[in-house]
Design a protein around this motif. Structure first.
Motif, PDB file in Angstrom:
ATOM      1  N   GLN A  83       0.839  -1.199   0.000  1.00  0.00           N
ATOM      2  CA  GLN A  83       0.000   0.000   0.000  1.00  0.00           C
ATOM      3  C   GLN A  83       0.878   1.254   0.000  1.00  0.00           C
ATOM      4  N   MET A  84       2.019   1.193   0.695  1.00  0.00           N
ATOM      5  CA  MET A  84       2.934   2.338   0.735  1.00  0.00           C
ATOM      6  C   MET A  84       3.662   2.500  -0.596  1.00  0.00           C
ATOM      7  N   ASP A  85       4.033   1.369  -1.240  1.00  0.00           N
ATOM      8  CA  ASP A  85       4.746   1.423  -2.520  1.00  0.00           C
ATOM      9  C   ASP A  85       4.223   0.307  -3.419  1.00  0.00           C
ATOM     10  N   PRO A  86       3.214   0.584  -4.266  1.00  0.00           N
ATOM     11  CA  PRO A  86       2.625  -0.459  -5.113  1.00  0.00           C
ATOM     12  C   PRO A  86       3.605  -1.089  -6.098  1.00  0.00           C
ATOM     13  N   ASP A  87       4.730  -0.407  -6.396  1.00  0.00           N
ATOM     14  CA  ASP A  87       5.712  -0.942  -7.340  1.00  0.00           C
ATOM     15  C   ASP A  87       6.762  -1.823  -6.670  1.00  0.00           C
ATOM     16  N   LEU A  88       6.697  -1.951  -5.348  1.00  0.00           N
ATOM     17  CA  LEU A  88       7.670  -2.742  -4.601  1.00  0.00           C
ATOM     18  C   LEU A  88       7.571  -4.215  -4.976  1.00  0.00           C
ATOM     19  N   LYS A  89       8.726  -4.883  -5.082  1.00  0.00           N
ATOM     20  CA  LYS A  89       8.756  -6.322  -5.328  1.00  0.00           C
ATOM     21  C   LYS A  89       9.063  -7.030  -4.003  1.00  0.00           C
ATOM     22  N   VAL A  90       8.102  -7.830  -3.539  1.00  0.00           N
ATOM     23  CA  VAL A  90       8.229  -8.496  -2.240  1.00  0.00           C
ATOM     24  C   VAL A  90       8.444  -9.987  -2.459  1.00  0.00           C
ATOM     25  N   LEU A  91       9.553 -10.518  -1.931  1.00  0.00           N
ATOM     26  CA  LEU A  91       9.842 -11.946  -1.955  1.00  0.00           C
ATOM     27  C   LEU A  91       9.516 -12.505  -0.583  1.00  0.00           C
ATOM     28  N   VAL A  92       8.505 -13.343  -0.502  1.00  0.00           N
ATOM     29  CA  VAL A  92       8.017 -13.862   0.780  1.00  0.00           C
ATOM     30  C   VAL A  92       8.773 -15.135   1.151  1.00  0.00           C
ATOM     31  N   ALA A 147       2.572 -10.379  -3.794  1.00  0.00           N
ATOM     32  CA  ALA A 147       3.997 -10.683  -3.658  1.00  0.00           C
ATOM     33  C   ALA A 147       4.571 -11.097  -5.008  1.00  0.00           C
ATOM     34  N   PHE A 148       5.865 -10.875  -5.209  1.00  0.00           N
ATOM     35  CA  PHE A 148       6.515 -11.186  -6.489  1.00  0.00           C
ATOM     36  C   PHE A 148       6.836 -12.677  -6.593  1.00  0.00           C
ATOM     37  N   ASP A 149       7.273 -13.292  -5.484  1.00  0.00           N
ATOM     38  CA  ASP A 149       7.628 -14.712  -5.471  1.00  0.00           C
ATOM     39  C   ASP A 149       7.740 -15.151  -4.011  1.00  0.00           C
ATOM     40  N   PHE A 150       7.931 -16.463  -3.781  1.00  0.00           N
ATOM     41  CA  PHE A 150       8.117 -16.922  -2.406  1.00  0.00           C
ATOM     42  C   PHE A 150       9.146 -18.046  -2.342  1.00  0.00           C
ATOM     43  N   PHE A 151       9.768 -18.195  -1.162  1.00  0.00           N
ATOM     44  CA  PHE A 151      10.736 -19.243  -0.887  1.00  0.00           C
ATOM     45  C   PHE A 151      10.331 -19.967   0.391  1.00  0.00           C
ATOM     46  N   SER A 152      10.649 -21.252   0.469  1.00  0.00           N
ATOM     47  CA  SER A 152      10.471 -22.009   1.710  1.00  0.00           C
ATOM     48  C   SER A 152      11.820 -22.122   2.406  1.00  0.00           C
ATOM     49  N   LYS A 153      11.806 -22.107   3.732  1.00  0.00           N
ATOM     50  CA  LYS A 153      13.052 -22.230   4.501  1.00  0.00           C
ATOM     51  C   LYS A 153      13.564 -23.663   4.410  1.00  0.00           C
ATOM     52  N   PRO A 154      14.907 -23.863   4.463  1.00  0.00           N
ATOM     53  CA  PRO A 154      15.955 -22.829   4.483  1.00  0.00           C
ATOM     54  C   PRO A 154      16.168 -22.232   3.092  1.00  0.00           C
ATOM     55  N   VAL A 155      16.476 -20.962   3.032  1.00  0.00           N
ATOM     56  CA  VAL A 155      16.614 -20.256   1.757  1.00  0.00           C
ATOM     57  C   VAL A 155      17.983 -20.541   1.154  1.00  0.00           C
ATOM     58  N   ASN A 156      17.986 -20.933  -0.111  1.00  0.00           N
ATOM     59  CA  ASN A 156      19.231 -21.114  -0.850  1.00  0.00           C
ATOM     60  C   ASN A 156      19.662 -19.747  -1.389  1.00  0.00           C
TER      61      ASN A 156
END
Length: 434
Positions: free
Chosen positions: A75-84, A102-111
């Motif tokens: 909401q603060m920055d609609p152009d932000l790319k968020v990796l969850v 969100a732009f994409d997501f990763f499961s732990k542990p992150v490579n």
């Protein structure tokens, strides 16, 4: 060259330290341990990409605070790319986050190697989007709030946008796929009194029907399995601004009824809630003619009906690609003629995609029909001789009228037919008279 700026949001100090150490050589890395700090860093440092652990305090054991952070960040920055970043058993949460922007997501542990690849892709996409925004923001007498067009059809659209933007009425945009309905929606918002407030867009066709009601109207804690926290819907997020509902025809009957009720009294009930909530948001929707009685209507013409705009748009797209690739590009006369005679079933989106491909594929400083994937017969393959002949006649008549600015006498002379014959052709082909 300045390094791309990123923000790492994680409540675990060891994780923040390790990720910053691993990424610091290639990125300008900032860190935050909770939602409040993250929003402060976003406002101060303006990173382009964020990694967000959904398990944030005060409830790191569930995803509620993480989803609130995702909503606030976008909401603060609609152009932000968020990796969850989610736990191993939380793939569903990652998919839900993508549905929320969100732009994409990763499961732990992150490579870290995989993370670098996706970070670079997110940064590249953001640069492309920035280039497109810069093109749309250039001072162009043929541009209206970033929409390029000087044909009579588009001037009529601009006039309609100007009129509806002065009111607070709900608006329905009707047009084929790729005609620029979201651009028109943003133009209406920007020209209205709500222009400085949020513009929230949702594609109703991209969200499963089981989630769409909650996505639009929000839900209360415990409303259904997985509803661990109360969440605002897109209507509430658009408070004071505009909600754009693309592909609204995908809404089920009950959801359309609920939306119509909102249009009448500007009140909603969250899923699982019992109280009615007043929401001050304007609705702009696309494609569903069933809602026209409750909305003002703006008709978006297909590109084939926008006389003179194909060349105008093509030049704008080509110069954008040339600037991005740091080289000079021009169209051959045959390419211009091929574009002017093509039917453009995919409208402006097809034109843009073909030019992007041509800019990549051409080995010269000019773009020819083959680079665009067009041939003199590309419109007529598998149509049959009768349909192809009629299509050629229509395109030649429309092109002659466009070149002669609607002057029938000059258009008839160019086509080497009499003025009465041109009248007959116009009527036979169903070309609207202006």
């Amino acid at each position: 060259m300045d390094k791309p700026r990123i923000l790492i949001i994680d409540d675990d100090e060891d994780v923040r330290t390790q990720m910053k150490w691993a990424l610091n050589a290639d990125y300008d890395v900032h860190v935050a341990e909770d939602r409040r700090t993250a929003l402060e860093v976003l406002q101060r440092e303006k990173p382009g990409v964020v990694t967000l652990d959904l398990g944030l305090p005060p409830s790191p054991g569930d995803t509620g605070e993480g989803f609130l952070a995702l909503s606030d960040l976008l909401q603060m920055d609609p152009d932000l790319k968020v990796l969850v970043i989610t736990g191993r058993a939380q793939r569903e949460s990652g998919m839900e986050a993508i549905g929320l922007g969100a732009f994409d997501f990763f499961s732990k542990p992150v490579n870290i190697g995989e993370l670098r690849v996706v970070l670079d892709r997110a940064i590249h996409v953001q640069e492309l989007e920035r280039g497109r925004r810069e093109l749309l923001q250039t001072d162009d007498s043929d541009s209206f709030e970033g929409i390029i067009g000087k044909s009579p059809e588009m001037q009529a659209v601009f006039g309609a946008i100007e009129k509806v933007s002065k009111s607070d009425a709900a608006v329905l945009l009707v047009g084929e796929s790729g005609t620029g309905k979201e651009l028109a929606a943003r133009a209406i918002h920007q020209r209205s009194a709500r222009g400085l407030r949020p513009f929230v867009a949702i594609n109703c066709g991209a969200i499963p029907e089981t989630l769409l009601e909650s996505e639009l109207f929000g839900h209360e804690k415990g409303a259904f399995t997985g509803a661990h926290v109360q969440r605002q819907g897109r209507l509430e997020l658009a408070y004071g601004g505009t909600l754009f509902l693309d592909e609204i025809g995908e809404l089920s009957g009950p959801l359309q009824v609920k939306l119509l009720r909102f249009l009448q009294d500007h009140e909603i009930e969250r899923v699982g809630g019992r109280s009615r909530i007043h929401v001050d948001a304007r609705i702009i929707a696309a494609t569903n003619s069933d809602l026209t009685k409750a909305m003002a209507v703006v008709l978006m013409p297909p590109l084939r009906q926008r006389q003179g705009d194909v060349h105008l748009l093509a030049e704008a797209f080509l110069q954008r690609e040339a600037k991005a690739k740091r080289k000079t590009l021009t169209f051959t006369l045959k390419a211009i003629r091929a574009m002017e005679t093509h039917g453009w079933p995919g409208n402006v989106r097809e034109l843009e995609n073909r030019i992007q491909r041509a800019a990549i594929m051409t080995e010269n400083s000019w773009v020819a029909p083959k680079d665009l994937g067009l041939s003199p017969y590309s419109n007529y393959e598998r149509q049959g001789l009768s349909k192809a002949r009629k299509a050629v006649e229509r395109q030649m008549v429309e092109a002659a009228l466009a070149r002669n600015k609607g002057n029938l006498t000059r258009a008839a002379a160019e086509l080497e037919i009499s003025r009465p014959s041109l009248y007959e052709l116009i009527d036979k082909l169903g070309i609207p008279r202006r």
